[in-house]
Scaffold this active site. Structure first.
Site, short mmCIF file in Angstrom:
data_model
loop_
_atom_site.label_atom_id
_atom_site.label_comp_id
_atom_site.label_asym_id
_atom_site.label_seq_id
_atom_site.Cartn_x
_atom_site.Cartn_y
_atom_site.Cartn_z
N GLU A 141 0.82 -1.22 0.00
CA GLU A 141 0.00 0.00 0.00
C GLU A 141 0.85 1.27 0.00
OE1 GLU A 141 -3.87 1.86 2.32
OE2 GLU A 141 -2.82 0.16 3.19
N ASP A 142 1.98 1.25 0.72
CA ASP A 142 2.71 2.49 0.99
C ASP A 142 4.07 2.62 0.30
OD1 ASP A 142 0.64 3.22 2.62
OD2 ASP A 142 1.61 2.60 4.48
#
Length: 205
Positions: free
Chosen positions: A93-94
């Protein structure tokens, strides 16, 4: 007058991160050499993926996945696969790490868990989304693999333990979500001590 930014001793930080990782390893009971190898590999990948990221508190971001993995091991009694996923849970996600890369390095089981945790993280817990709808989605994830929801609860537990460094708006949003979604899920799963802590910490905000 300009505010002085304290110099960061990267070598000292590296040692402290390694100490935090060793602390995690000490909490894992009956681990084999293969378990240790897999966990170390996940740690190395996560450190590299998050190397330029810091939390709002200013500390290196990698402390968060280490803490989540430790909750999974020490407070939930989860196994190596869940600990590996906890270390990797924010990478897709990051960071620039892709799910395909996770699958190539760690296999499909880990990739599916990471994907499940990532998808739960994207659920919309706002006033437009009905609570029942969100519960349904969480329970669907739980039906596929309960470890996904347990890792997400561990992630939320560490987030509420470190809410002090967030803005008042973020504190309120996180606390409200926790009370409405995560504490009831912890209750449903029978992890009552964690449920009580989620509630106690959230009610302060």
């Amino acid at each position: 007058m300009e505010k002085q930014v304290p110099e960061i001793d990267l070598e000292q930080e590296r040692k402290e991160i390694l100490n935090a990782f060793r602390g995690l390893l000490r909490t894992i009971k009956n681990r084999s050499k293969e378990d240790t190898r897999r966990i170390r590999k996940a740690f190395d990948v996560a450190v590299e993926a998050h190397k330029d990221m810091r939390r709002k508190s200013g500390e290196p971001y990698i402390y968060h996945p280490i803490a989540v993995a430790r909750i999974c091991a020490e407070e939930m009694g989860l196994g190596t696969t869940s600990i590996v996923c906890a270390l990797l849970h924010d990478t897709v996600e990051d960071t620039s790490l892709t799910l395909k890369q996770v699958e190539t390095i760690f296999g499909s089981d880990i990739a599916q868990l990471v994907d499940g945790v990532t998808k739960i993280g994207k659920l919309s817990f706002n006033t437009q989304a009905s609570q029942a709808d969100n519960h349904q989605k969480m329970l669907l994830a739980m039906a596929k693999d309960i470890r996904v929801v347990l890792i997400k609860i561990a992630d939320r537990l560490h987030n509420v333990r470190t809410l002090d460094s967030m803005s008042p708006e973020k504190q309120y949003k996180t606390a409200t979500e926790t009370l409405e979604i995560y504490a009831p899920l912890a209750h449903r799963l029978g992890i009552f001590r964690i449920k009580a802590e989620l509630e106690d910490r959230s009610l302060r905000y």
